[in-house]
Scaffold this motif. Structure first.
Motif, PDB file in Angstrom:
ATOM      1  N   UNK A  42      15.083 -33.920  17.399  1.00 32.23           N
ATOM      2  CA  UNK A  42      14.850 -34.981  18.044  1.00 32.23           C
ATOM      3  C   UNK A  42      16.198 -35.781  18.638  1.00 32.23           C
ATOM      4  N   UNK A  43      16.471 -35.850  19.917  1.00 30.41           N
ATOM      5  CA  UNK A  43      17.542 -36.690  20.327  1.00 30.41           C
ATOM      6  C   UNK A  43      17.511 -38.115  19.831  1.00 30.41           C
ATOM      7  N   UNK A  44      18.677 -38.756  19.588  1.00 30.81           N
ATOM      8  CA  UNK A  44      18.937 -40.004  19.089  1.00 30.81           C
ATOM      9  C   UNK A  44      20.153 -40.788  19.515  1.00 30.81           C
ATOM     10  N   UNK A  45      19.928 -42.083  19.913  1.00 30.73           N
ATOM     11  CA  UNK A  45      21.145 -42.741  20.247  1.00 30.73           C
ATOM     12  C   UNK A  45      21.067 -44.051  19.053  1.00 30.73           C
ATOM     13  N   UNK A  46      22.246 -44.052  18.335  1.00 33.19           N
ATOM     14  CA  UNK A  46      22.230 -44.834  17.368  1.00 33.19           C
ATOM     15  C   UNK A  46      23.293 -45.887  17.567  1.00 33.19           C
ATOM     16  N   UNK A  47      22.874 -47.149  17.799  1.00 36.23           N
ATOM     17  CA  UNK A  47      23.642 -48.440  18.321  1.00 36.23           C
ATOM     18  C   UNK A  47      24.035 -49.267  16.992  1.00 36.23           C
ATOM     19  N   UNK A  48      25.252 -49.544  16.853  1.00 35.92           N
ATOM     20  CA  UNK A  48      25.711 -50.305  15.627  1.00 35.92           C
ATOM     21  C   UNK A  48      26.535 -51.340  16.077  1.00 35.92           C
ATOM     22  N   UNK A  49      26.298 -52.611  15.797  1.00 36.17           N
ATOM     23  CA  UNK A  49      27.151 -53.969  16.278  1.00 36.17           C
ATOM     24  C   UNK A  49      27.707 -54.511  14.892  1.00 36.17           C
ATOM     25  N   UNK A  50      28.898 -54.208  14.687  1.00 34.25           N
ATOM     26  CA  UNK A  50      29.662 -54.451  13.389  1.00 34.25           C
ATOM     27  C   UNK A  50      29.983 -55.999  13.707  1.00 34.25           C
TER      28      UNK A  50
END
Length: 203
Positions: A94-102
């Motif tokens: 499964x393709x995934x894009x994980x976006x993290x706002x630090x």
């Protein structure tokens, strides 16, 4: 013919449950819902988020406290998913894009290691280190999934990385735009929505 239809319906239902499982994992992480996240793994499952195989329950112990401490928000978006079924076992990519706002650029090393973080931050002015920072990654979940007593859960989950991106956050990240904010606890609006659907609606 009837047996064939029944088999096809059974396969359709298995695929639906596996699709829900993949989505429940993302929701568990992004809403910091410990119970939901743990429910996606079998107790003896293994997880590899890039640092080698480790017990999945140990991953659950670590990941949500880390996200609460270092991230203002996260969003895991899944796309293409290929699933093959073999009786009580399934295999999925499964393709995934994980976006993290630090909350601070200093938190970047938690996600990429100190050496990589220094290399990345060296490209930006020093004051940015105390300002919010974005870290995003594109990759694929490679899953082994097992059905036990009619329930599908991950027995082994591996994340492979295809690309990463990191840069100072947009100033808009901290601006109150007067809209309903997402939350990382049961006060998020989605919990009331699913609870209103009746028993079994909320997870």
């Amino acid at each position: 013919m009837i047996d064939d239809v029944g088999a096809r319906l059974g396969e359709f239902e298995d695929r639906r449950k596996i699709a829900d499982l993949i989505l429940d994992y993302c929701r568990g992480v992004d809403r910091c819902d410990d119970a939901l996240l743990r429910s996606t793994y079998w107790p003896d499952a293994v997880d590899d988020h890039g640092a080698g195989d480790r017990p999945a329950m140990a991953f659950c112990d670590r990941v949500l406290p880390t996200l609460r401490e270092h991230c203002l928000a996260t969003m895991h978006l899944v796309a293409n998913s290929r699933v093959t079924l073999h009786g009580d076992r399934a295999f999925a990519e499964t393709y995934v894009v994980g976006r993290h706002y630090l909350g601070s650029a200093r938190s970047l090393e938690v996600f990429v290691g100190s050496a990589a973080a220094e290399a990345i931050l060296g490209a930006f002015p020093a004051p940015t280190r105390d300002a919010p920072f974005e870290y995003h990654a594109g990759g694929r979940y490679l899953d082994r999934i097992e059905r036990r007593d009619g329930e599908w859960r991950f027995s082994h989950r591996r994340l492979v990385f295809d690309w990463t991106e990191a840069h100072p956050a947009s100033p808009a990240l901290l601006v109150d735009i007067g809209r309903t904010p997402g939350r990382r606890d049961p006060s998020d609006a989605s919990y009331a929505l699913f609870a209103s659907s009746g028993p079994g609606g909320a997870r």
